[in-house]
Design a protein around this motif. Structure first.
Motif, PDB file in Angstrom:
ATOM      1  N   THR A 176       0.831  -1.195   0.000  1.00 20.61           N
ATOM      2  CA  THR A 176       0.000   0.000   0.000  1.00 20.61           C
ATOM      3  C   THR A 176       0.867   1.247   0.000  1.00 20.61           C
ATOM      4  N   SER A 184     -11.165   7.478   2.075  1.00 24.54           N
ATOM      5  CA  SER A 184     -10.335   7.442   0.865  1.00 24.54           C
ATOM      6  C   SER A 184      -9.685   8.800   0.593  1.00 24.54           C
ATOM      7  N   GLU A 232      -6.133   3.351   3.647  1.00 21.91           N
ATOM      8  CA  GLU A 232      -6.546   2.108   3.004  1.00 21.91           C
ATOM      9  C   GLU A 232      -7.497   1.414   3.960  1.00 21.91           C
TER      10      GLU A 232
END
Length: 171
Positions: free
Chosen positions: A71, A134, A139
């Motif tokens: 991520t 978001s 995440e």
């Protein structure tokens, strides 16, 4: 100047009275607030169990790779799949506080406490909570149970906050 917030499903709170915290019974009654950096940890229904985690300056590279390797988000928040409908349907409100009467209780987690009655400066609806997450470089991970993640993070060098875990599935 630090910005402090409180999140609630109640849009009509006009005064915040200090009260005992069920997870910290040794603390005096207080009004709790969160700083701007960690505020997204509270962009969820109040009772929703969640695990929030991110890299610290001294986190081990192996832990960063294991938990955050795939991520680019600054923080990951994991919730259980059974809470996803509530996440999409809950109306949440952000209360803004003056930092005057607050002191930092946990700098790493962004928690601030005031032992005085607090009047909010402002209140606003957050709207779509998934969108808010978001837009905050978060995440969102959805899993059937938080327990395997909890057990692994407890042994890690990452910063983690485990919130409302009393409501998590035990399996």
């Amino acid at each position: 100047m630090v910005k402090l917030f409180h999140y609630s499903e109640d849009p009509a709170i006009t005064i915040f009275q200090p009260r005992a915290h069920p997870s910290h019974p040794a603390l005096p009654p207080a009004v709790w607030a969160i700083d701007e950096k960690r505020a997204p940890m509270y962009y969820l229904p109040r009772d929703c169990p969640r695990i929030c985690f991110y890299k610290k300056a001294n986190s081990e590279p192996a832990d960063v790779e294991r938990f955050l390797g795939l991520t680019s988000a600054k923080m990951v928040i994991a919730i259980e799949s059974k809470w996803y409908p509530a996440l999409t349907q809950t109306a949440l409100y952000e209360y803004t506080f003056s930092p005057e009467s607050f002191y930092s209780w946990d700098e790493g987690a962004g928690y601030y406490l005031s032992e005085e009655t607090v009047l909010p400066l402002d209140v606003r609806p957050l709207g779509d909570l998934v969108h808010c997450l978001s837009q905050s470089d978060i995440e969102l991970r959805i899993t059937p149970s938080l327990m395997p993640l909890r057990d692994s993070l407890l042994q890690s060098s990452l910063h983690f906050s485990m919130i409302r875990m009393r409501n998590a599935s035990l399996t």
